[in-house]
Design a protein around this motif. Structure first.
Motif, PDB file in Angstrom:
ATOM      1  N   GLU A   1     -32.233 -12.856  25.152  1.00 55.60           N
ATOM      2  CA  GLU A   1     -32.965 -12.620  26.082  1.00 55.60           C
ATOM      3  C   GLU A   1     -34.051 -12.194  25.528  1.00 55.60           C
ATOM      4  N   LEU A   2     -35.358 -12.219  26.215  1.00 58.79           N
ATOM      5  CA  LEU A   2     -36.861 -11.626  25.837  1.00 58.79           C
ATOM      6  C   LEU A   2     -36.942 -10.432  26.253  1.00 58.79           C
ATOM      7  N   ASN A   3     -36.171  -9.403  25.866  1.00 60.48           N
ATOM      8  CA  ASN A   3     -36.641  -7.957  26.379  1.00 60.48           C
ATOM      9  C   ASN A   3     -36.801  -6.931  25.210  1.00 60.48           C
ATOM     10  N   HIS A   4     -37.751  -7.232  24.733  1.00 64.54           N
ATOM     11  CA  HIS A   4     -38.212  -6.525  23.506  1.00 64.54           C
ATOM     12  C   HIS A   4     -38.599  -5.122  23.751  1.00 64.54           C
ATOM     13  N   PRO A   5     -37.755  -4.007  23.264  1.00 64.43           N
ATOM     14  CA  PRO A   5     -38.043  -2.735  23.814  1.00 64.43           C
ATOM     15  C   PRO A   5     -39.641  -2.140  23.606  1.00 64.43           C
ATOM     16  N   ASN A   6     -39.849  -0.990  24.041  1.00 63.10           N
ATOM     17  CA  ASN A   6     -41.084  -0.341  23.858  1.00 63.10           C
ATOM     18  C   ASN A   6     -41.309  -0.155  22.475  1.00 63.10           C
ATOM     19  N   PRO A   7     -42.521   0.160  21.898  1.00 62.61           N
ATOM     20  CA  PRO A   7     -42.724   0.617  20.591  1.00 62.61           C
ATOM     21  C   PRO A   7     -42.084   1.966  20.178  1.00 62.61           C
ATOM     22  N   ASP A   8     -41.239   2.209  19.297  1.00 64.93           N
ATOM     23  CA  ASP A   8     -40.592   3.442  18.889  1.00 64.93           C
ATOM     24  C   ASP A   8     -40.630   3.650  17.250  1.00 64.93           C
ATOM     25  N   PHE A   9     -41.352   4.250  16.721  1.00 64.21           N
ATOM     26  CA  PHE A   9     -41.609   4.574  15.440  1.00 64.21           C
ATOM     27  C   PHE A   9     -40.842   5.416  14.933  1.00 64.21           C
ATOM     28  N   GLY A  10     -39.735   6.075  15.653  1.00 65.69           N
ATOM     29  CA  GLY A  10     -38.929   7.115  15.181  1.00 65.69           C
ATOM     30  C   GLY A  10     -39.473   8.600  15.001  1.00 65.69           C
ATOM     31  N   ASP A  11     -38.952   9.687  14.575  1.00 61.91           N
ATOM     32  CA  ASP A  11     -39.612  10.632  14.488  1.00 61.91           C
ATOM     33  C   ASP A  11     -39.779  10.985  13.078  1.00 61.91           C
ATOM     34  N   VAL A  12     -41.027  10.711  12.434  1.00 66.84           N
ATOM     35  CA  VAL A  12     -41.406  10.580  11.174  1.00 66.84           C
ATOM     36  C   VAL A  12     -41.112  11.685  10.246  1.00 66.84           C
ATOM     37  N   ASP A  13     -41.071  12.922  11.045  1.00 65.65           N
ATOM     38  CA  ASP A  13     -40.788  14.445  10.392  1.00 65.65           C
ATOM     39  C   ASP A  13     -39.347  14.478   9.979  1.00 65.65           C
ATOM     40  N   LYS A  14     -38.493  13.623  10.540  1.00 64.96           N
ATOM     41  CA  LYS A  14     -36.799  13.772  10.355  1.00 64.96           C
ATOM     42  C   LYS A  14     -36.273  12.346   9.853  1.00 64.96           C
ATOM     43  N   LEU A  15     -37.232  11.605   9.047  1.00 64.36           N
ATOM     44  CA  LEU A  15     -36.269  10.414   8.674  1.00 64.36           C
ATOM     45  C   LEU A  15     -35.312  10.544   7.398  1.00 64.36           C
ATOM     46  N   ASP A  16     -34.106   9.862   7.724  1.00 67.32           N
ATOM     47  CA  ASP A  16     -33.172   9.861   6.962  1.00 67.32           C
ATOM     48  C   ASP A  16     -33.204   9.136   5.628  1.00 67.32           C
ATOM     49  N   PHE A  17     -34.442   8.644   5.354  1.00 63.48           N
ATOM     50  CA  PHE A  17     -34.472   7.856   3.900  1.00 63.48           C
ATOM     51  C   PHE A  17     -35.825   8.437   3.247  1.00 63.48           C
ATOM     52  N   GLY A  18     -35.648   7.962   1.775  1.00 69.96           N
ATOM     53  CA  GLY A  18     -36.893   8.367   0.952  1.00 69.96           C
ATOM     54  C   GLY A  18     -37.110   7.210   0.184  1.00 69.96           C
ATOM     55  N   ASP A  19     -36.701   7.517  -1.243  1.00 71.94           N
ATOM     56  CA  ASP A  19     -36.840   6.516  -2.160  1.00 71.94           C
ATOM     57  C   ASP A  19     -35.803   5.667  -2.271  1.00 71.94           C
ATOM     58  N   LEU A  20     -35.821   4.399  -2.128  1.00 66.87           N
ATOM     59  CA  LEU A  20     -34.683   3.468  -2.276  1.00 66.87           C
ATOM     60  C   LEU A  20     -34.123   3.451  -3.510  1.00 66.87           C
ATOM     61  N   ASP A  21     -35.075   3.867  -4.482  1.00 64.35           N
ATOM     62  CA  ASP A  21     -34.372   3.520  -5.846  1.00 64.35           C
ATOM     63  C   ASP A  21     -34.889   4.907  -6.852  1.00 64.35           C
ATOM     64  N   PRO A  22     -34.443   6.096  -6.590  1.00 67.83           N
ATOM     65  CA  PRO A  22     -34.888   6.946  -7.069  1.00 67.83           C
ATOM     66  C   PRO A  22     -34.990   7.056  -8.602  1.00 67.83           C
ATOM     67  N   GLU A  23     -34.175   6.231  -9.280  1.00 72.50           N
ATOM     68  CA  GLU A  23     -33.963   6.057 -10.824  1.00 72.50           C
ATOM     69  C   GLU A  23     -35.117   5.081 -11.327  1.00 72.50           C
ATOM     70  N   GLY A  24     -35.818   4.484 -10.444  1.00 73.84           N
ATOM     71  CA  GLY A  24     -37.049   3.618 -10.521  1.00 73.84           C
ATOM     72  C   GLY A  24     -36.480   2.366 -11.431  1.00 73.84           C
ATOM     73  N   ASN A  25     -35.413   1.898 -11.358  1.00 68.91           N
ATOM     74  CA  ASN A  25     -34.980   0.753 -12.269  1.00 68.91           C
ATOM     75  C   ASN A  25     -35.323  -0.453 -11.642  1.00 68.91           C
ATOM     76  N   LEU A  26     -35.336  -0.684 -10.468  1.00 66.48           N
ATOM     77  CA  LEU A  26     -35.137  -2.114  -9.851  1.00 66.48           C
ATOM     78  C   LEU A  26     -36.403  -2.500  -8.838  1.00 66.48           C
ATOM     79  N   ILE A  27     -36.782  -1.328  -8.147  1.00 67.34           N
ATOM     80  CA  ILE A  27     -37.791  -1.733  -7.386  1.00 67.34           C
ATOM     81  C   ILE A  27     -39.359  -1.328  -7.899  1.00 67.34           C
TER      82      ILE A  27
END
Ligand SMILES: Nc1ncnc2c1ncn2[C@@H]1O[C@H](COP(=O)(O)OP(=O)(O)OP(=O)(O)O)[C@@H](O)[C@H]1O
Ligand SMILES: NC(=[NH2+])NCCC[C@H](N)C(=O)O
Length: 353
Positions: free
Chosen positions: A89-115
């Motif tokens: 169905e084409l029922n795209h939701p309204n924009p929602d960028f999330g709560d940017v002060d409470k994101l549960d991610f940061g650096d995806l490659d903290p050791e800096g080896n791959l990204i």
């Protein structure tokens, strides 16, 4: 008008091996229904299907001539959109960028080896203008002017300078392109769709001093907002982009949006959130396994080469991004990419990478 569409349709049908979404969804019945229709902006079926008929190796094969094409040519475009974004169905939701002060991610490659680097982009279209097939040179110039006025109001980290392509030396263009900041006119799919008409007039790039926030003006879309930096800190990149979107939406620009479809873009593969979040990541082991494509499909991620779409990988480095942009919110698209990238890293490590 119908003759132009017929000639193109004949080309498409002549390639029995064509696997594009256009070939799959442009049935004779839909063709007959749409061949004589015109949008409010003067867009025709031929404008929408030219690229895919002239390039039968297209994956999608269709571009909207203008925002109204999503209404007038809906029998074709809706089918392609559902197919690409895997929604019923084409029922795209309204924009929602999330709560940017409470994101549960940061650096995806903290050791800096791959990204190597992380980038998130969205597309936006001025709602009062058509897309490349129906745009005139004066429209592009006018749009560029309005855009630059808004960009010049940005402050703080987003403050920057606009560099029009007209007058930019070939060397500067090449350097900016090689460094992954600027676009060029080398995409034959986009060219066939009218994307390079009047090139380079009305096009340009805006960026801040450290090139972490950039805006492309009149490349494939009227506007592309881009946040990028070296390394894997997705949180920093995303938060910066959300800040920019909010600032530009309140700067007097009005963007084309449609109930059920979200933000409208030239290519139906981009509409909805219009968000593509990517990493350039070293995966020499995983990328060589026969199941690499199936692995990506499982996580709804897409692998590209490192000089953009339709390019090859260099030295085992791939561009990995979320594939779906419609039918989910912005924060969900980011989370989909994050889960995919985390799985890619885990698998590469398991394989000894
Ligand atoms: N994570 C990344 N780090 C650095 N550069 C990137 C990254 N992702 C994409 N790029 C660069 O951005 C440029 C544009 O890439 P590409 O055309 O594939 O994607 P796009 O701008 O998202 O648009 P579209 O999907 O419509 O083609 C290329 O130079 C590419 O190398
Ligand atoms: N930049 C894009 N819009 N990419 C998606 C589609 C590109 C091209 N028209 C094809 O069908 O293969």
């Amino acid at each position: 008008m119908a003759e132009a569409a017929q000639k193109l349709y004949d080309l498409l049908k002549a390639d029995a091996n064509c696997k594009s979404l256009l070939a799959k969804n442009l049935t004779q019945e839909r063709f007959d229904l749409l061949k004589d229709k015109t949008t409010k902006f003067g867009g025709t079926l031929a404008d929408c299907i030219r690229s895919g008929c002239e390039n039968t190796d297209s994956g999608v094969g269709v571009y909207a001539s203008d925002p109204d094409a999503y209404t007038v040519f809906a029998p074709l475009l809706d089918a392609v959109i559902k197919d690409y974004h895997k929604v019923s169905e084409l029922n795209h939701p309204n924009p929602d960028f999330g709560d940017v002060d409470k994101l549960d991610f940061g650096d995806l490659d903290p050791e800096g080896n791959l990204i190597v680097s992380t980038r998130v982009r969205v597309g936006r279209s001025h709602d009062s203008y058509g897309f490349p097939p129906v745009l005139k040179l004066e429209d592009r110039v006018e749009m560029e002017k309005k855009t630059v006025e808004a960009l010049n109001k940005l402050e703080g980290e987003l403050k920057g300078t606009y560099y029009p392509l007209t007058g930019m030396t070939k060397e500067t263009q090449k350097q900016l392109t090689d460094d992954h900041f600027l676009f060029n006119d080398s995409d034959r799919f986009l060219r066939a769709a009218g994307g390079y008409n009047d090139w380079p007039t009305g096009r340009g790039i805006f960026f801040n001093d450290n090139k972490t926030f950039l805006v492309w003006v009149n490349e494939e879309d009227h506007l592309r907002f881009i946040s990028m930096q070296k390394g894997g800190n997705l949180k920093e990149v995303y938060v910066r982009l959300v800040k920019a979107i909010k600032a530009l939406e309140s700067s007097g620009l009005s963007f084309a949006k449609r109930e059920g479809l979200g933000y409208l873009t030239f290519c139906p593969s981009n509409l909805g959130t219009t968000l593509r979040a990517s990493v350039h990541i070293k995966i020499p082991k995983l990328s060589q396994t026969p199941d690499f494509k199936a692995f990506c499909d499982k996580y709804n991620i897409q692998a590209r080469g490192i000089h953009g779409e339709h390019t090859e990988s260099v030295g085992g480095v791939y561009d990995i991004s979320n594939k779906r942009r419609l039918g989910l919110t912005e924060i969900q698209a980011i989370q989909e990419m994050r889960r995919g990238v985390e799985a890619v890293i885990a698998e590469e490590k398991k394989l000894g990478g």
